[in-house]
Design an enzyme around this catalytic site. Structure first.
Site, short mmCIF file in Angstrom:
data_model
loop_
_atom_site.label_atom_id
_atom_site.label_comp_id
_atom_site.label_asym_id
_atom_site.label_seq_id
_atom_site.Cartn_x
_atom_site.Cartn_y
_atom_site.Cartn_z
N ASP A 106 0.86 -1.18 0.00
CA ASP A 106 0.00 0.00 0.00
C ASP A 106 0.90 1.23 0.00
O ASP A 106 1.54 1.54 1.00
CB ASP A 106 -0.90 -0.03 1.24
CG ASP A 106 -1.96 1.07 1.23
OD1 ASP A 106 -1.74 2.11 0.57
OD2 ASP A 106 -3.01 0.88 1.87
N HIS A 107 0.91 1.93 -1.14
CA HIS A 107 1.86 3.03 -1.31
C HIS A 107 1.48 4.28 -0.51
O HIS A 107 2.25 5.23 -0.43
CB HIS A 107 1.96 3.39 -2.79
CG HIS A 107 3.31 3.91 -3.19
ND1 HIS A 107 4.27 4.29 -2.28
CD2 HIS A 107 3.87 4.13 -4.41
CE1 HIS A 107 5.34 4.72 -2.92
NE2 HIS A 107 5.13 4.63 -4.20
N ARG A 108 0.31 4.27 0.12
CA ARG A 108 -0.06 5.40 0.97
C ARG A 108 0.73 5.40 2.27
O ARG A 108 0.93 6.46 2.89
CB ARG A 108 -1.57 5.35 1.28
CG ARG A 108 -2.46 5.54 0.07
CD ARG A 108 -3.91 5.25 0.37
NE ARG A 108 -4.13 3.84 0.72
CZ ARG A 108 -5.34 3.30 0.87
NH1 ARG A 108 -6.42 4.04 0.71
NH2 ARG A 108 -5.46 2.02 1.17
#
Length: 225
Positions: A203-205
């Protein structure tokens, strides 16, 4: 449920890190372990047992891979977890020949020694294929491992489920394609190792590429070291 999970996964902005790992030492260590087991109690350790264990240990070094994204009162928050609940993607073939993917998890894998991890892993796989798994064993997964390499897939970028930070996929253990047709003698003379591609989809967040890359580097070091 699979349909709901797949559609929900589309809401997660993911990125993927990829690393190709030499497995010569992994192969030799597995042979030694299984030779020892055959003399004392029987049973075999698979590559996936060792890789799954390495993932848990690497996650202790990079705990951000075990985090999750959520929102509270409309504001983004990072959920930091103390427990590593490793989901195992298990391919189950039904009597009619159709297939289903089940992902129960090894809860609190970070608190186990290797024997406990192995026994829990084997129990989950056995009961999943017998249809004896409890719904509670699917809950609370923090990161997952899938192994499409067992059917020859070299590399995979699986979907990341809501509530998880990372999913790791392992490819087939084999020689690079340019060496596959060579004779065993030539491969031995050249000192060529089999390799395995491993991907980390995250999850790149809440997880950055450097963290994912270092996480794979740690797995590589443990498998090769």
């Amino acid at each position: 449920k699979i349909l709901q999970n797949m559609e929900a996964s589309l809401t997660i902005p993911t990125a993927t890190s990829l690393r190709t790992i030499p497995v010569k030492i992994l192969e030799e260590n597995r042979l030694l372990i299984n030779s020892y087991l055959s003399k004392i109690r029987g049973g075999k350790i698979s590559f996936t047992h060792i890789i799954g264990w390495a993932i848990v240990q690497a996650t202790k070094h990079y705990p951000s891979m075990n985090n999750a994204y959520s929102e509270v009162d409309g504001k983004p928050v990072v959920i930091q977890r103390g427990s590593i609940n490793l989901g195992l993607a298990i391919d189950v073939e039904r009597k009619d020949g159709s297939r289903n993917l089940m992902v129960p998890n090894i809860k609190n894998a970070n608190l186990m020694d290797f024997k406990k991890f192995y026994d829990t892993y084997e129990d989950l796989v056995k009961r999943s294929r017998l249809g004896q798994i409890d719904p509670a064993e699917f809950m609370g997964t923090t990161l997952s491992l899938t192994n499409p390499g067992t059917i020859g897939t070299i590399s995979s970028t699986p979907k990341l489920m809501l509530g998880q930070g990372t999913i790791i996929a392992t490819g087939a253990i084999q020689y690079s394609s340019e060496y596959v047709a060579m004779s065993p003698e030539t491969i031995s003379n050249l000192g060529i190792s089999k390799v395995m591609t491993i991907t980390s989809t995250y999850d790149h967040r809440i997880i950055q590429g450097a963290e994912s890359g270092l996480f794979l580097k740690k797995i590589n070091e443990m498998i090769s070291g």
